[in-house]
Write an enzyme that holds these catalytic residues in place. Structure first.
Site, PDB file in Angstrom:
ATOM      1  CB  CYS B 108      37.182  44.841  41.642  1.00 61.18           C
ATOM      2  SG  CYS B 108      36.662  43.710  42.940  1.00 61.18           S
ATOM      3  CB  CYS B 111      38.540  39.642  43.820  1.00 56.92           C
ATOM      4  SG  CYS B 111      36.774  39.922  43.835  1.00 56.92           S
ATOM      5  CB  SER B 112      39.515  40.964  39.282  1.00 54.52           C
ATOM      6  OG  SER B 112      39.180  39.607  39.298  1.00 54.52           O
ATOM      7  CB  CYS B 113      33.775  42.528  40.770  1.00 49.94           C
ATOM      8  SG  CYS B 113      33.727  41.429  42.199  1.00 49.94           S
TER       9      CYS B 113
END
Lengths: 123, 208
Positions: B108, B111-113
């Site tokens: 991602c 962000c950090s999906c």
């Protein structure tokens, strides 16, 4: 059993399935976002956009963003959304922040810290 | 942000961050937006119940059940839903299959999906800027860092997750596991193999 430790090269931090949260506050912040999302306070895309914005802002301010500061970004995003949605303004956040600080100061080390009305500065 | 540094001879100390978290939690609780007990339940779920084991079971089932695999590749959200897993956070889960021709990796970049309900919380490196930027620019180099060398002919495809669409890599089934049960196969499926930064373990590796 699951997964092999990875080798830290080229600036990608490694982990060997370490703890999911480094400190209790990270878990609390994580859970608050999920709970507020579940209540419909914001959509998940809205959350992701806010979080991505906080990460960008931190990077611009010099955060190496190695993943260790991830929950700081998370907490910033949470405060931002809570403020934007009109649940609490910056003044209220500060008021409670200072009250907790006062509560900690008067609590003997090792005792559970509890918030009492007298911890708040007179409005 | 620096922790405050009053000296407290007898008192307790909360860091700046702890103060902010407590302030938020108190306000949200008092206003009725959250329930502290429910928060504890969420944390407990993610600390103990949701982890890569969920994804490993899905992969092992896909390896042994062709109809399930087909359903998974067609609509992973629906296929996973039939197994009674934790309910998804995002809208749309997509399974991408590794083959000798194509290796898949997920990232991602913003962000950090991440497919939490399948893999638990993301590892720290997944959330780091170096991984997020290098996975796209130099996936083969990132794989090398993880000790994975793929044949030159294998194409590497990087999938950028979003809040709406998250990906799960369906790794290749290791050779020599033809007679293995679903349960035993699941032990070969590592978290990294479902992110695409690793491969499933071989029978020899797990025997070690």
């Amino acid at each position: 059993m699951m997964g092999r430790p990875t080798i830290p090269i080229s600036g990608i931090p490694s982990d060997a399935e370490g703890p999911v949260f480094c400190e209790p506050w990270e878990a609390q912040a994580f859970a608050m976002a999920l709970a507020l999302h579940k209540r419909g306070l914001f959509t998940w895309p809205e959350w992701a956009t806010t979080l991505a914005g906080e990460i960008k802002r931190a990077q611009a301010a010099g955060d190496p963003d190695t993943g260790a500061t991830y929950y700081w970004h998370w907490l910033n995003a949470l405060e931002r959304l809570v403020t934007e949605k009109g649940i609490a303004d910056a003044g209220l956040l500060t008021r409670y922040h200072d009250a907790w600080d006062h509560a900690a100061d008067r609590t003997k080390h090792g005792d559970p810290i509890e918030l009492r009305p007298e911890d708040f500065r007179p409005a | 942000m620096a922790d405050h540094d009053h000296s407290h001879e007898h008192g307790s100390e909360l860091s700046e961050t702890q103060l902010r978290v407590r302030a938020l939690e108190t306000i949200l609780t008092e206003k009725g937006y959250i329930d502290p007990a429910a928060l504890d339940a969420i944390v407990e779920t993610y600390e103990t119940k949701v982890g890569p084991r969920n994804g490993a079971r899905v992969v092992a089932k896909a390896w042994t059940d062709p109809a399930f695999k087909q359903a998974l590749l067609k609509d992973a959200t629906a296929a996973v839903g039939t197994l009674g897993h934790v309910s998804p956070v995002g809208d749309h889960l997509v399974a991408v299959e590794n083959t000798p021709q194509r290796h898949n990796m997920i990232v991602c970049t913003l962000c950090s999906c991440y497919p939490w309900e399948m893999l638990g919380l993301p590892p720290v490196w997944y959330k780091s800027a170096p991984y997020r930027s290098r996975a796209v620019k130099d996936p083969r180099g990132v794989l090398a860092d993880f000790g994975v060398a793929l044949p030159k002919e294998t194409e590497i495809r990087v999938w950028d997750s979003t809040a709406e669409t998250r990906f799960l890599v369906l790794p290749m089934r290791p050779a020599g596991t033809e007679e293995w049960s679903e349960e035993r196969l699941a032990d070969l499926v590592t978290r990294d193999s479902m992110i695409g930064t690793g491969l499933a373990l071989t029978p020899a590796e797990i025997a070690k």
